[in-house]
Scaffold this motif. Sequence first.
Motif, short mmCIF file in Angstrom:
data_model
loop_
_atom_site.label_atom_id
_atom_site.label_comp_id
_atom_site.label_asym_id
_atom_site.label_seq_id
_atom_site.Cartn_x
_atom_site.Cartn_y
_atom_site.Cartn_z
N GLY A 241 0.81 -1.21 0.00
CA GLY A 241 0.00 0.00 0.00
C GLY A 241 0.84 1.25 0.00
N ASN A 242 0.15 2.38 -0.21
CA ASN A 242 0.79 3.69 -0.26
C ASN A 242 -0.18 4.71 0.32
OD1 ASN A 242 1.93 6.18 -0.89
ND2 ASN A 242 2.65 5.52 -2.90
N ARG A 243 0.11 5.17 1.51
CA ARG A 243 -0.74 6.16 2.17
C ARG A 243 0.07 7.43 2.42
NH1 ARG A 243 -4.61 4.04 0.56
NH2 ARG A 243 -6.34 3.08 1.70
N GLN A 244 -0.24 8.49 1.65
CA GLN A 244 0.41 9.79 1.78
C GLN A 244 1.94 9.68 1.72
OE1 GLN A 244 -1.17 11.38 5.42
NE2 GLN A 244 -3.13 11.94 4.50
N GLY A 245 2.41 8.82 0.82
CA GLY A 245 3.84 8.66 0.64
C GLY A 245 4.50 7.70 1.59
N LEU A 246 3.75 7.10 2.50
CA LEU A 246 4.25 6.05 3.37
C LEU A 246 3.91 4.71 2.73
CD1 LEU A 246 3.17 7.46 6.85
CD2 LEU A 246 5.41 7.63 5.75
N LEU A 247 4.91 3.91 2.43
CA LEU A 247 4.72 2.71 1.63
C LEU A 247 5.08 1.46 2.43
CD1 LEU A 247 6.49 4.99 -0.32
CD2 LEU A 247 5.39 3.55 -2.02
N TRP A 248 4.41 0.37 2.10
CA TRP A 248 4.75 -0.92 2.68
C TRP A 248 4.49 -2.02 1.66
CZ3 TRP A 248 0.28 1.73 3.77
CH2 TRP A 248 -0.92 1.07 3.54
N ASP A 249 5.20 -3.11 1.79
CA ASP A 249 5.05 -4.24 0.88
C ASP A 249 5.51 -5.50 1.62
OD1 ASP A 249 5.03 -6.13 -1.14
OD2 ASP A 249 6.02 -4.84 -2.62
N GLY A 250 4.58 -6.40 1.91
CA GLY A 250 4.91 -7.63 2.61
C GLY A 250 4.54 -8.85 1.78
N ARG A 251 5.35 -9.90 1.90
CA ARG A 251 5.09 -11.13 1.12
C ARG A 251 5.54 -12.35 1.91
NH1 ARG A 251 4.00 -12.73 -4.01
NH2 ARG A 251 4.03 -10.57 -4.76
N TRP A 252 4.75 -13.42 1.77
CA TRP A 252 5.11 -14.74 2.31
C TRP A 252 4.96 -15.76 1.19
CZ3 TRP A 252 7.32 -17.57 5.97
CH2 TRP A 252 7.01 -18.93 6.02
N SER A 253 5.96 -16.61 1.01
CA SER A 253 5.92 -17.63 -0.05
C SER A 253 6.38 -18.96 0.52
CB SER A 253 6.83 -17.24 -1.22
OG SER A 253 6.42 -16.01 -1.80
N GLN A 254 5.83 -20.03 -0.05
CA GLN A 254 6.20 -21.38 0.36
C GLN A 254 6.10 -22.30 -0.84
OE1 GLN A 254 4.11 -22.68 3.84
NE2 GLN A 254 5.38 -24.49 4.15
N LYS A 255 7.02 -23.27 -0.89
CA LYS A 255 7.08 -24.19 -2.02
C LYS A 255 7.65 -25.52 -1.54
CE LYS A 255 8.78 -22.32 -5.65
NZ LYS A 255 9.82 -21.73 -6.54
N GLN A 256 7.12 -26.62 -2.06
CA GLN A 256 7.67 -27.93 -1.73
C GLN A 256 7.45 -28.87 -2.91
OE1 GLN A 256 5.68 -29.56 1.68
NE2 GLN A 256 3.62 -29.30 0.83
#
Length: 699
Positions: A191-206
Amino acid sequence: MNRYYISCLLLCGIVGTAEAQTAHDSTDVFYKHLEINEVTVTGLTGQSRIKEMPAPVSIITERELQATASTNIIDAIARQPGVSQITTGSGISKPVIRGLGFNRVAVVSDGIRQEGQQWGDEHGVEVDGQAVGQVEILKGPASLMYGSDAMAGVLILHPQHAVPLGEMHANVSTEYQTNNGLMGYSANFAGNRQGLLWDGRWSQKQAHAYKNPRDGYVPGSQFAEQSARLKLGISKGWGTSWLTGSYYHLTPSIVEGERDETTGELLCEDDVKSYSKALPFQQVYHYKLICDNMLRLGHDDQLKLILGYQQNRRQEYEESPEDYGLYFQLHTMNYDLRYQKSMDGGWKLAAGVAGMWQRSQNKGEEYLIPSYVLFDAGVFATASRQMDMWNITGGLRFDRRGLHSYALEDEGELRFEDFHRHFEGLSASLGVVCNLTSQFDLRANISRGFRAPNMSELGSNGVHEGTVRYEVGNHQLKPEHSLQLDLGFDYSSHFFSAQLALFASRIDNYIYLHRTGEVLDDDYATYRYDAGDARLMGFEAMVDIHPMHRIHFENTFSMVDAVQLHQPRETKYLPFTPAPRWTSELKYEITHKGRVLNNAYAALALECYLRQGHYYMADDTETATPSYTLLNMEAGTDINIRGRHVASLYLTASNLLNRAYQNHLSRLKYTDVNVVTGRQGICNMGRNIALKLVVPMRL
């Protein structure tokens, strides 16, 4: 089919190009070709249009990565002309550019060099492919930009783009592959709120063991992977600042390739369809913390500072799942400070300092390389100028690397000596691009590269379980220096795109590993590092014909001839040289603006690998590899409900005819001989059908 006959046809223009640059800049048009001069890439003096680059560059977009069935990020890009991979089963891949790999290819992720003990044959790249938004492939010496280890080129793994101001996006994806039962999941929230940004991710593979029609299931080829990433930032008028933390954990089992002496079948003590790890196996952990800052200084002037910390832990378990044998722990601090300035008259300038500090420790009961400390520093300056139809780019860089190896005694014997080495190198580049017309470009570049020997090459002395051999380093190795010439020809129109990239390179003190007749351990063959002068020549070519908007017929061909100078036939050719490769794809774009199915397409493709008869013969280090052809199919579509994009679906069938084959760069090619058939080694993966679903959400 004779490789030289095909080469002549290509050079005569029947099939003569290199990769066409495509980008998918909207969800309304899937495979829409953009003008090549609109694509932005990483240049010597900052961001540049691909049309201005004197050395060859390839771009793989996020949409293309999503549509590709692969087991890791290197596997996803290894089909590009001039790019190959050294594989250990289906879970581990190492990049090779124009016949050069290992520490000669730098991988840049989140703005810094990925440092994960890439000297090992069976050491992959510790990056979550789901978090990569675009891949940029720089071919040829890039030491000027990235210092030592970028002699062959650079893979730049760009993160996904920041979310527009005032928006929040989420993304969930899943995939399944039939051959090895691979199951993958990934979730992202940004997201991007008034120039404050965040980006989170979780991945899994088998995945469980893969199979092929000749060997059946291959015990030890299963793996599991999980990763997490959190990115926080601020974007204002003065510039941007990002703080990124990531965690990566890979658990690959080790394929030993042992066979029954009577039946010739691969020995297996566990369930081949089990997703659980089986002895022997590795535990690989990689942690990163990166602070990436950009300060705007007036019009188009920028000051950039990137600081990074990485920790890589690699453990090998042989006899017990609780007790490791080898255990390497590597700490790396990266730094990069550069100033970029644009001036009147079309000038762009850049200057800065960059390097790293490393400390590697042995924490296991077995030893392969000594503990060491490394400090690396480089200073550089580059310039470019745009003048009507001409663009000139060049620069200089000086690097100095200090290395201290620590002594170690094992059972009363000196295993590793205490020694110091210092290496210095000058890198340079000068290139020119002539835009003859809006459709036709000529480019030329001459560059000098530099690479210091790594600790494995200098100080190895022990059994390398992952490669099933005893390795011995050489303290006296000198740094590698290369001189390379690149020539390129590009043409692009509404109905036809073509590109041809030629290169010739001379490398002094080329370091390689070869088998000897020594017996230092009764259970393992002995390999030593040595050096000589090498010459590499080759080209990549591609032509894309699209007589109608919906139809694309693309052909590519790439080859490299890599030899060691002044050597007899047995030691003439460099190890791990990829075979010449021809690919052909016919793609039909079914619809772009359907009510339910949008951007739908289907494609049929051939991968033809010619016979590789140029190999390092001495002491059975390598063997020839016969030619083979693989048939692949793929299809994909966006799915709309009530005019809203709700999902993307991709279906891929690789090796559709279930061909049994061995790639020349597969390490499993040299495992035990089947006493029944007389064939050595293990084949690559058989038929594999992959299904991938991506569900985007705008919150």
